[in-house]
Design an enzyme around this catalytic site. Structure first.
Site, PDB file in Angstrom:
ATOM      1  N   ASP A   1       0.808  -1.223   0.000  1.00 57.83           N
ATOM      2  CA  ASP A   1       0.000   0.000   0.000  1.00 57.83           C
ATOM      3  C   ASP A   1       0.839   1.270   0.000  1.00 57.83           C
ATOM      4  OD1 ASP A   1      -2.181  -1.709   0.128  1.00 57.83           O
ATOM      5  OD2 ASP A   1      -2.209  -1.670   2.315  1.00 57.83           O
TER       6      ASP A   1
ATOM      7  N   LYS B   1       1.826   2.050  -5.086  1.00 60.24           N
ATOM      8  CA  LYS B   1       2.366   1.473  -6.338  1.00 60.24           C
ATOM      9  C   LYS B   1       1.449   1.760  -7.520  1.00 60.24           C
ATOM     10  CE  LYS B   1       2.386  -2.510  -4.241  1.00 60.24           C
ATOM     11  NZ  LYS B   1       2.094  -2.100  -2.863  1.00 60.24           N
TER      12      LYS B   1
ATOM     13  N   THR C   1      -5.694 -11.754   3.596  1.00 59.25           N
ATOM     14  CA  THR C   1      -6.812 -11.082   2.933  1.00 59.25           C
ATOM     15  C   THR C   1      -7.960 -12.070   2.670  1.00 59.25           C
ATOM     16  OG1 THR C   1      -5.845 -11.534   0.768  1.00 59.25           O
ATOM     17  CG2 THR C   1      -5.295  -9.415   1.776  1.00 59.25           C
TER      18      THR C   1
ATOM     19  N   PRO D   1      -8.762  -1.287   8.759  1.00 58.00           N
ATOM     20  CA  PRO D   1      -7.911  -0.136   9.091  1.00 58.00           C
ATOM     21  C   PRO D   1      -6.448  -0.545   9.063  1.00 58.00           C
ATOM     22  CG  PRO D   1      -9.216  -0.835  11.020  1.00 58.00           C
ATOM     23  CD  PRO D   1      -9.627  -1.702   9.867  1.00 58.00           C
TER      24      PRO D   1
ATOM     25  N   ASN E   1      -5.154 -10.305  -3.774  1.00 52.94           N
ATOM     26  CA  ASN E   1      -4.910  -9.742  -2.438  1.00 52.94           C
ATOM     27  C   ASN E   1      -4.450  -8.286  -2.571  1.00 52.94           C
ATOM     28  OD1 ASN E   1      -2.545 -10.647  -3.654  1.00 52.94           O
ATOM     29  ND2 ASN E   1      -1.581 -11.407  -1.794  1.00 52.94           N
TER      30      ASN E   1
ATOM     31  N   GLN F   1       2.047  -6.093  -3.100  1.00 56.25           N
ATOM     32  CA  GLN F   1       2.492  -6.195  -1.706  1.00 56.25           C
ATOM     33  C   GLN F   1       3.778  -5.370  -1.523  1.00 56.25           C
ATOM     34  OE1 GLN F   1       1.504  -9.567  -3.264  1.00 56.25           O
ATOM     35  NE2 GLN F   1      -0.413  -8.613  -2.753  1.00 56.25           N
TER      36      GLN F   1
ATOM     37  N   THR G   1      -9.590  -5.109   1.512  1.00 56.12           N
ATOM     38  CA  THR G   1     -10.474  -5.636   2.562  1.00 56.12           C
ATOM     39  C   THR G   1     -11.162  -4.540   3.373  1.00 56.12           C
ATOM     40  OG1 THR G   1      -8.609  -5.735   4.086  1.00 56.12           O
ATOM     41  CG2 THR G   1      -9.085  -7.737   2.837  1.00 56.12           C
ATOM     42  N   GLY G   2     -10.737  -3.294   3.211  1.00 55.08           N
ATOM     43  CA  GLY G   2     -11.327  -2.190   3.971  1.00 55.08           C
ATOM     44  C   GLY G   2     -10.876  -2.158   5.423  1.00 55.08           C
TER      45      GLY G   2
ATOM     46  N   GLY H   1      -4.466  -4.375  -3.848  1.00 55.89           N
ATOM     47  CA  GLY H   1      -5.467  -3.350  -4.166  1.00 55.89           C
ATOM     48  C   GLY H   1      -4.697  -2.105  -4.528  1.00 55.89           C
ATOM     49  N   HIS H   2      -4.654  -1.784  -5.808  1.00 54.28           N
ATOM     50  CA  HIS H   2      -3.851  -0.662  -6.288  1.00 54.28           C
ATOM     51  C   HIS H   2      -4.773   0.464  -6.743  1.00 54.28           C
ATOM     52  CE1 HIS H   2      -0.217  -3.527  -7.115  1.00 54.28           C
ATOM     53  NE2 HIS H   2      -0.616  -3.531  -5.868  1.00 54.28           N
TER      54      HIS H   2
ATOM     55  N   ASP I   1       2.282  14.640   1.707  1.00 57.17           N
ATOM     56  CA  ASP I   1       1.257  15.598   2.145  1.00 57.17           C
ATOM     57  C   ASP I   1       0.560  15.156   3.436  1.00 57.17           C
ATOM     58  OD1 ASP I   1       0.374  13.603   0.099  1.00 57.17           O
ATOM     59  OD2 ASP I   1      -1.599  14.264   0.785  1.00 57.17           O
TER      60      ASP I   1
HETATM   61  P1  GDP Z   1      -0.749   0.271  -3.529  1.00 53.94           P
HETATM   62  O1  GDP Z   1      -1.327  -1.031  -3.056  1.00 53.94           O
HETATM   63  O2  GDP Z   1       0.719   0.353  -3.262  1.00 53.94           O
HETATM   64  O3  GDP Z   1      -1.083   0.573  -4.960  1.00 53.94           O
HETATM   65  O4  GDP Z   1      -1.415   1.398  -2.627  1.00 53.94           O
HETATM   66  P2  GDP Z   1      -2.982   1.523  -2.246  1.00 53.94           P
HETATM   67  O5  GDP Z   1      -3.731   1.991  -3.432  1.00 53.94           O
HETATM   68  O6  GDP Z   1      -3.460   0.280  -1.582  1.00 53.94           O
HETATM   69  O7  GDP Z   1      -2.899   2.594  -1.100  1.00 53.94           O
HETATM   70  C1  GDP Z   1      -2.367   3.860  -1.306  1.00 53.94           C
HETATM   71  C2  GDP Z   1      -3.449   4.908  -0.966  1.00 53.94           C
HETATM   72  O8  GDP Z   1      -2.861   6.170  -0.856  1.00 53.94           O
HETATM   73  C3  GDP Z   1      -4.506   5.030  -2.041  1.00 53.94           C
HETATM   74  O9  GDP Z   1      -5.719   5.396  -1.457  1.00 53.94           O
HETATM   75  C4  GDP Z   1      -3.976   6.169  -2.915  1.00 53.94           C
HETATM   76  O10 GDP Z   1      -5.008   6.852  -3.602  1.00 53.94           O
HETATM   77  C5  GDP Z   1      -3.361   7.053  -1.872  1.00 53.94           C
HETATM   78  N1  GDP Z   1      -2.189   7.819  -2.293  1.00 53.94           N
HETATM   79  C6  GDP Z   1      -1.181   7.450  -3.131  1.00 53.94           C
HETATM   80  N2  GDP Z   1      -0.233   8.427  -3.183  1.00 53.94           N
HETATM   81  C7  GDP Z   1      -0.659   9.405  -2.341  1.00 53.94           C
HETATM   82  C8  GDP Z   1      -0.100  10.666  -1.925  1.00 53.94           C
HETATM   83  O11 GDP Z   1       0.990  11.054  -2.320  1.00 53.94           O
HETATM   84  N3  GDP Z   1      -0.837  11.380  -1.038  1.00 53.94           N
HETATM   85  C9  GDP Z   1      -2.030  10.966  -0.542  1.00 53.94           C
HETATM   86  N4  GDP Z   1      -2.670  11.737   0.312  1.00 53.94           N
HETATM   87  N5  GDP Z   1      -2.583   9.799  -0.925  1.00 53.94           N
HETATM   88  C10 GDP Z   1      -1.894   9.030  -1.790  1.00 53.94           C
HETATM   89  P1  IMO Z   2      -0.869  -4.269  -2.189  1.00 54.99           P
HETATM   90  O1  IMO Z   2      -0.390  -4.832  -3.503  1.00 54.99           O
HETATM   91  C1  IMO Z   2      -0.985  -4.673   2.148  1.00 54.99           C
HETATM   92  C2  IMO Z   2      -1.002  -8.758   3.732  1.00 54.99           C
HETATM   93  C3  IMO Z   2      -2.249  -9.232   4.450  1.00 54.99           C
HETATM   94  C4  IMO Z   2      -1.626 -10.181   5.465  1.00 54.99           C
HETATM   95  C5  IMO Z   2      -0.490 -10.823   4.665  1.00 54.99           C
HETATM   96  C6  IMO Z   2      -0.833 -12.188   4.059  1.00 54.99           C
HETATM   97  O2  IMO Z   2      -2.172  -3.561  -2.272  1.00 54.99           O
HETATM   98  O3  IMO Z   2       0.203  -3.473  -1.527  1.00 54.99           O
HETATM   99  P2  IMO Z   2      -2.311 -12.906   1.974  1.00 54.99           P
HETATM  100  O4  IMO Z   2      -3.782 -12.731   1.719  1.00 54.99           O
HETATM  101  O5  IMO Z   2      -1.446 -12.298   0.925  1.00 54.99           O
HETATM  102  O6  IMO Z   2      -1.945 -14.332   2.271  1.00 54.99           O
HETATM  103  O7  IMO Z   2      -2.062 -12.109   3.351  1.00 54.99           O
HETATM  104  O8  IMO Z   2      -0.178  -9.922   3.628  1.00 54.99           O
HETATM  105  N1  IMO Z   2      -1.226  -8.245   2.365  1.00 54.99           N
HETATM  106  C7  IMO Z   2      -1.175  -6.946   2.036  1.00 54.99           C
HETATM  107  N2  IMO Z   2      -1.014  -5.851   2.809  1.00 54.99           N
HETATM  108  N3  IMO Z   2      -1.085  -4.551   0.806  1.00 54.99           N
HETATM  109  C8  IMO Z   2      -1.224  -5.634   0.030  1.00 54.99           C
HETATM  110  O9  IMO Z   2      -1.176  -5.589  -1.318  1.00 54.99           O
HETATM  111  C9  IMO Z   2      -1.308  -6.915   0.627  1.00 54.99           C
HETATM  112  N4  IMO Z   2      -1.469  -8.172   0.173  1.00 54.99           N
HETATM  113  C10 IMO Z   2      -1.398  -8.981   1.239  1.00 54.99           C
HETATM  114  O10 IMO Z   2      -2.919  -8.177   5.078  1.00 54.99           O
HETATM  115  O11 IMO Z   2      -1.053  -9.465   6.516  1.00 54.99           O
HETATM  116 MG    MG Z   3      -2.865  -1.705  -1.795  1.00 57.04          MG
END
Ligand code: GDP
Ligand code: IMO
Ligand code: MG
Length: 407
Positions: free
Chosen positions: A14, A17, A127, A302, A39, A222, A299-300, A41-42, A331
């Site tokens: 998260d 990416k 997840t 926290p 698993n 991940q 998964t929503g 979520g981008h 930010d």
């Molecule tokens: P990923 O799994 O690495 O693609 O990241 P996620 O999408 O799961 O989580 C990143 C969250 O941060 C998402 O809600 C993005 O929209 C948000 N995000 C990404 N870059 C920034 C940033 O520079 N500032 C803020 N405030 N949010 C960001």
């Molecule tokens: P992105 O690509 C954050 C975490 C799960 C759990 C562990 C194992 O959005 O960054 P799994 O279902 O893969 O066997 O769970 O890995 N996990 C992530 N945490 N971002 C993810 O993907 C994740 N994918 C798996 O929460 O702790």
């Molecule tokens: Mg993610």
């Protein structure tokens, strides 16, 4: 010479990416996922519209980019079908630009049952998407692969063998409900159109792109600390999330990866169980969670929040041969009075370096020189510590809220 770029996470996922891959994909010919599954979520934000991708590479919104799901990915056909349909409704075209490797191992409904029942006891906080059990079957050489959909007669036999094996586990070990073999077979063949439309020999495809000197971007899922070998085992995912995963997950040698962009948030988060040395349980943690909107995109749940851990970050830079650092969510720190970073561990406790917060908005800034001095001081300390320069800094979730330095 075109360049091939790897974008991956240096923390527990998260890191942003999706946003960065989308930002960089404009002129990329092929964007590939090489590990993980749904698993992930981008999140991508373009013109106020949010897209969350779980399986489809984050280059899909650029109509001239091709996208490939590589052999290292474990594939849930229902999740893929749903994602394609949602994007098609919004006008995204998939014809001749989206491909899935015939060697992808499939995630079956039984994998999901095993993952969920087992996590109740083992408490990794997965997840619940069947990722671990699907990779187990891949390594044990009994997985069903996308290419198996080409021969439904043989597929029936394979499904029967595998589901019977899963049922024995579910019934005898986990005392859970079993699955009907024919129903599982039906659940797979229901998506045979995905095989017909998108299944390819991905080694050939990659070879052709490389041979034609096309640019490729490899999109990690991940993060480094969730890597099966190098992460905080056993609180990890079941794939190689680090740079080595690209070669096995796609069939491309390491010499073809020219640039390795490692992403870190300006602080840390983790979703699920496991160690987190800089975790915060106070108001600063709550402020990070609130400003950063730290809820899992899949998964929503926290996300746990804490300060940036430079000891771990430096190790991640080494493991992945990172050439360029990307710092996201700068930010989110805008209103924090004292910002800390961990520079050392002492008896498993973090030793922090403190920085004065800049207490002004960096949101949407696109020029490095326009950042407040205190924000630049923070970034430059990170760069010095890990001995790698930050060529991308993200100042908001939207595509254009990005500082690109010397790229
Ligand atoms: P990923 O799994 O690495 O693609 O990241 P996620 O999408 O799961 O989580 C990143 C969250 O941060 C998402 O809600 C993005 O929209 C948000 N995000 C990404 N870059 C920034 C940033 O520079 N500032 C803020 N405030 N949010 C960001
Ligand atoms: P992105 O690509 C954050 C975490 C799960 C759990 C562990 C194992 O959005 O960054 P799994 O279902 O893969 O066997 O769970 O890995 N996990 C992530 N945490 N971002 C993810 O993907 C994740 N994918 C798996 O929460 O702790
Ligand atoms: Mg993610």
């Amino acid at each position: 010479m075109s360049q091939n770029t790897l974008v991956l996470g240096l923390q527990w996922g998260d890191e942003g990416k999706g946003k960065i891959v989308d930002n960089l994909s404009q002129d990329i010919d092929l964007v590939c996922r090489f590990q993980g599954g749904h698993n992930a979520g981008h999140t991508i934000k373009v013109n106020g519209e949010k897209t969350i991708l779980h399986l489809i590479p984050s280059g899909i919104l650029h109509k001239n980019s091709h996208c490939l799901i590589g052999n290292g990915v474990v594939l849930a056909l229902d999740a893929l079908d749903k994602e394609i349909k949602q994007l098609k409704i919004r006008g995204v075209d998939f014809k001749k630009r989206f491909f899935v490797s015939s060697a992808c191992s499939l995630i079956l409904p039984t994998h999901i049952s095993i993952d969920q029942i087992r996590d109740k006891k083992e408490s990794i906080g997965t997840t619940g998407r069947g990722i671990g059990p699907a990779y187990e079957d891949k390594i044990a050489r009994r997985a069903i692969r996308l290419g198996d959909l080409g021969d439904t007669y043989k597929l029936q036999e394979k499904v029967e063998l595998l589901v019977n094996y899963h049922n024995r586990l579910l019934k005898n070990v986990y005392k859970d409900r079993t699955h009907d073999v024919n129903e599982v077979f039906g659940e797979i063949t229901k998506y045979i159109h995905l095989y017909d439309e998108f299944c390819v020999d991905s080694q050939d495809l990659i070879y052709n792109f490389v041979n034609k000197n096309k640019s490729i971007l490899f999109e990690g899922a991940q993060g480094t600390l969730l890597d099966i070998d190098h992460g905080t085992y056993p609180y990890v995912t079941s794939s190689s999330t680090t740079a080595g995963g690209v070669s096995t997950g796609l069939g491309i040698g390491p010499r073809f990866i020219d640039k390795i962009i490692g992403i870190t948030k300006a602080y840390s988060t983790r979703v699920g169980e496991g160690p987190f040395i800089t975790e915060l349980f106070d108001q600063s943690g709550q402020l990070l969670a609130k400003r950063g909107n730290e809820f899992g995109a899949t998964t929503g749940r926290p996300r746990r929040c804490g300060w940036l851990d430079l000891v771990s970050l430096k190790k991640a830079v080494f493991i992945n041969s990172v050439t360029d650092l990307c710092i996201t969510k700068l930010d989110v720190l805008d209103e924090i009075e004292i910002i800390k970073v961990c520079i050392e561990y002492s008896n498993n406790e973090p030793i922090y370096m403190e920085f004065d917060g800049w207490l002004s908005s960096t949101e949407g800034i696109t020029e490095y020189s326009n950042l407040p001095l205190k924000a630049r001081t923070y970034i430059e300390y990170i760069e010095d510590y890990i001995e790698c320069s930050a060529s991308i800094i993200s100042t908001g979730p939207s595509r254009e809220q990005t500082i690109l330095r010397n790229t």
